[in-house]
Design an enzyme around this catalytic site. Structure first.
Site, PDB file in Angstrom:
ATOM      1  N   GLY A  36       0.952  -1.045   0.059  1.00 40.67           N
ATOM      2  CA  GLY A  36       0.293  -0.105  -0.120  1.00 40.67           C
ATOM      3  C   GLY A  36       0.794   1.224   0.004  1.00 40.67           C
ATOM      4  CG  LEU A  37      -0.738   4.865  -2.027  1.00 38.46           C
ATOM      5  CD1 LEU A  37      -1.812   5.891  -1.970  1.00 38.46           C
ATOM      6  CD2 LEU A  37       0.334   5.129  -3.018  1.00 38.46           C
ATOM      7  CB  SER A  38       4.455   6.287   1.806  1.00 41.42           C
ATOM      8  OG  SER A  38       4.997   6.694   3.162  1.00 41.42           O
ATOM      9  N   GLY A  39       2.129   5.904   4.371  1.00 37.47           N
ATOM     10  CA  GLY A  39       1.399   6.497   5.248  1.00 37.47           C
ATOM     11  C   GLY A  39      -0.093   5.473   5.461  1.00 37.47           C
ATOM     12  CB  SER A  40      -1.616   2.811   3.351  1.00 35.17           C
ATOM     13  OG  SER A  40      -0.298   1.808   3.535  1.00 35.17           O
ATOM     14  N   GLY A  41      -0.676   2.693   6.602  1.00 41.76           N
ATOM     15  CA  GLY A  41      -0.611   2.034   7.991  1.00 41.76           C
ATOM     16  C   GLY A  41      -0.237   0.538   8.039  1.00 41.76           C
ATOM     17  CE  LYS A  42       3.652   0.030   3.061  1.00 41.00           C
ATOM     18  NZ  LYS A  42       3.042   1.193   3.102  1.00 41.00           N
ATOM     19  CB  SER A  43       5.314   0.235   9.366  1.00 39.85           C
ATOM     20  OG  SER A  43       5.883   0.087   8.291  1.00 39.85           O
ATOM     21  CB  SER A  62       5.746  -4.169  -2.966  1.00 33.35           C
ATOM     22  OG  SER A  62       4.629  -4.262  -2.006  1.00 33.35           O
TER      23      SER A  62
END
Length: 205
Positions: A34-41, A108
């Protein structure tokens, strides 16, 4: 391709199922894209903690963290990004072979790179999770200040601004953090993992 033809693969004397039986879990890779800031981490580390709390051995491979070590020699060109994902996929595969549940959190952005990751890790244990959060929301969050820098022209090829993001067409699971809380995302992921590795999970999950 392997450059040196004198390199020979050495097989282990231990079958993967033996490690699974010892750890009582099915080794899989949960690939958060997902985009940067989407909440992945945030989701990845919350999931890791939740899994350890129920005695499941998991480990997070985070995009920023790996660029401090394994991938610190790579930039953000398309070629370097592809190599970044290839390395992560190889590490995820090794960790799965060791019996661990791997949680990989990477933008990715290109479908071809995620497809390569699936091929390296294996279709049966690769689960693509699309953290589907709009560019507008991610930019408003801008927790690292990267979108602001990208808009100012200080960061080139930033995904969503100067570089494209190709959303998964048929992800194994979709999480919208504009609607779902982190806890809800984690619960959905655990339910999903429970379905794909039911032989090793507590009955109450």
């Amino acid at each position: 391709m392997i450059k040196d033809k004198n390199i020979v693969w050495q097989n282990s004397l231990v079958l993967p199922r033996i490690r699974s039986n010892i750890l009582r879990q099915e080794p899989v890779t949960i690939w958060l894209t997902g985009l940067s800031g989407s909440g992945k981490s945030t989701i990845a580390f919350a999931l890791e903690k939740a899994l350890l709390n129920i005695n499941k051995l998991a480990f997070v491979l985070d995009g920023d963290n790996l660029r401090h070590g394994l991938c610190k020699d790579l930039g953000f060109s398309e070629e370097d990004r592809s190599e970044n994902i290839r390395r992560v996929a190889e590490v995820s595969n090794l960790m799965n072979n060791a019996g661990l549940i791997t949680i990989s959190a990477f933008i990715s952005p290109l479908a071809k790179d995620r497809l390569l990751a699936r091929e390296i890790i294996g279709k049966s244990r690769f689960y693509e999770v699309y953290v589907n959060t709009s560019l507008d929301t991610c930019e408003k969050r801008d927790c690292k200040g990267l979108y602001k820098k990208a808009r100012m022209g200080l960061i080139k090829d930033f995904t969503g601004i100067g570089s494209p993001y190709e959303p998964p067409i048929e992800p194994d699971l979709l999480l919208n953090t504009e609607i779902l809380t982190i806890d809800q995302c984690v619960n959905l992921l655990i339910e999903h993992i429970n379905l794909i590795s039911k032989d090793f999970w507590p009955a109450h999950l």
